[in-house]
Design a protein around this motif. Sequence first.
Motif, PDB file in Angstrom:
ATOM      1  N   VAL A   1       0.863  -1.178   0.000  1.00  0.00           N
ATOM      2  CA  VAL A   1       0.000   0.000   0.000  1.00  0.00           C
ATOM      3  C   VAL A   1       0.894   1.220   0.000  1.00  0.00           C
ATOM      4  O   VAL A   1       1.953   1.229   0.619  1.00  0.00           O
ATOM      5  CB  VAL A   1      -0.986   0.023   1.196  1.00  0.00           C
ATOM      6  CG1 VAL A   1      -2.018  -1.074   1.061  1.00  0.00           C
ATOM      7  CG2 VAL A   1      -0.279  -0.058   2.521  1.00  0.00           C
TER       8      VAL A   1
ATOM      9  N   ILE B   1      -3.133   5.638   0.366  1.00  0.00           N
ATOM     10  CA  ILE B   1      -3.622   6.366  -0.808  1.00  0.00           C
ATOM     11  C   ILE B   1      -3.694   5.494  -2.064  1.00  0.00           C
ATOM     12  O   ILE B   1      -4.105   5.965  -3.111  1.00  0.00           O
ATOM     13  CB  ILE B   1      -2.788   7.643  -1.075  1.00  0.00           C
ATOM     14  CG1 ILE B   1      -1.306   7.316  -1.287  1.00  0.00           C
ATOM     15  CG2 ILE B   1      -2.962   8.638   0.060  1.00  0.00           C
ATOM     16  CD1 ILE B   1      -0.471   8.500  -1.749  1.00  0.00           C
ATOM     17  N   GLY B   2      -3.291   4.238  -1.946  1.00  0.00           N
ATOM     18  CA  GLY B   2      -3.380   3.350  -3.097  1.00  0.00           C
ATOM     19  C   GLY B   2      -2.662   2.037  -2.874  1.00  0.00           C
ATOM     20  O   GLY B   2      -1.995   1.850  -1.855  1.00  0.00           O
ATOM     21  N   LYS B   3      -2.824   1.121  -3.826  1.00  0.00           N
ATOM     22  CA  LYS B   3      -2.134  -0.176  -3.814  1.00  0.00           C
ATOM     23  C   LYS B   3      -1.246  -0.246  -5.042  1.00  0.00           C
ATOM     24  O   LYS B   3      -1.605   0.261  -6.103  1.00  0.00           O
ATOM     25  CB  LYS B   3      -3.132  -1.329  -3.887  1.00  0.00           C
ATOM     26  CG  LYS B   3      -3.751  -1.697  -2.582  1.00  0.00           C
ATOM     27  CD  LYS B   3      -4.545  -2.973  -2.757  1.00  0.00           C
ATOM     28  CE  LYS B   3      -5.134  -3.399  -1.430  1.00  0.00           C
ATOM     29  NZ  LYS B   3      -5.905  -4.643  -1.565  1.00  0.00           N
ATOM     30  N   ILE B   4      -0.094  -0.890  -4.866  1.00  0.00           N
ATOM     31  CA  ILE B   4       0.815  -1.051  -5.997  1.00  0.00           C
ATOM     32  C   ILE B   4       1.385  -2.474  -6.013  1.00  0.00           C
ATOM     33  O   ILE B   4       1.634  -3.051  -4.951  1.00  0.00           O
ATOM     34  CB  ILE B   4       1.975  -0.026  -5.949  1.00  0.00           C
ATOM     35  CG1 ILE B   4       2.549   0.106  -4.549  1.00  0.00           C
ATOM     36  CG2 ILE B   4       1.551   1.306  -6.449  1.00  0.00           C
ATOM     37  CD1 ILE B   4       3.692   1.077  -4.416  1.00  0.00           C
TER      38      ILE B   4
ATOM     39  N   THR C   1       7.320   3.583  -8.163  1.00  0.00           N
ATOM     40  CA  THR C   1       6.220   4.414  -7.673  1.00  0.00           C
ATOM     41  C   THR C   1       6.722   5.398  -6.633  1.00  0.00           C
ATOM     42  O   THR C   1       6.377   6.589  -6.665  1.00  0.00           O
ATOM     43  CB  THR C   1       5.092   3.541  -7.095  1.00  0.00           C
ATOM     44  OG1 THR C   1       4.602   2.663  -8.128  1.00  0.00           O
ATOM     45  CG2 THR C   1       3.954   4.386  -6.564  1.00  0.00           C
TER      46      THR C   1
END
Length: 83
Positions: free
Chosen positions: A55, A63-66, A74
Motif C-alpha cells: 500500500v 492512498i493506493g495499492k501497488i 512508484t
Amino acid sequence: KISLIPLVSEFERRVAEEGLSEKNIKVALMGCVVNGPGEAREADIGVAGGIGEAVLISKGEIIGKIPEGEIVSTLINEIKKRK
C-alpha cells in the motif's frame, strides 16, 4: 510481507541515480501492511508490504495499492512530484 533488505537497497540505489538524495522528504519502507500505515504516519510518503503488493502511504493514510514489482518506481515518481 515483502523482503525489505533488497527493497531498501534498490530504493537507495535509485534515489542516488535519480539525484534525489538532497530532497527534504521522509520516506518509510515498512514490511507489514498491518502496522505499517500507523508506524509511517510521520513520513511524507511510504509503503507497507503485503503479499505480492504494497500500500502506498502518505502521512499515515493509505492512498493506493501497488504491485510489488512497481514499489520502487512508484516511490521515486512520488518523490519527484514533491518539493
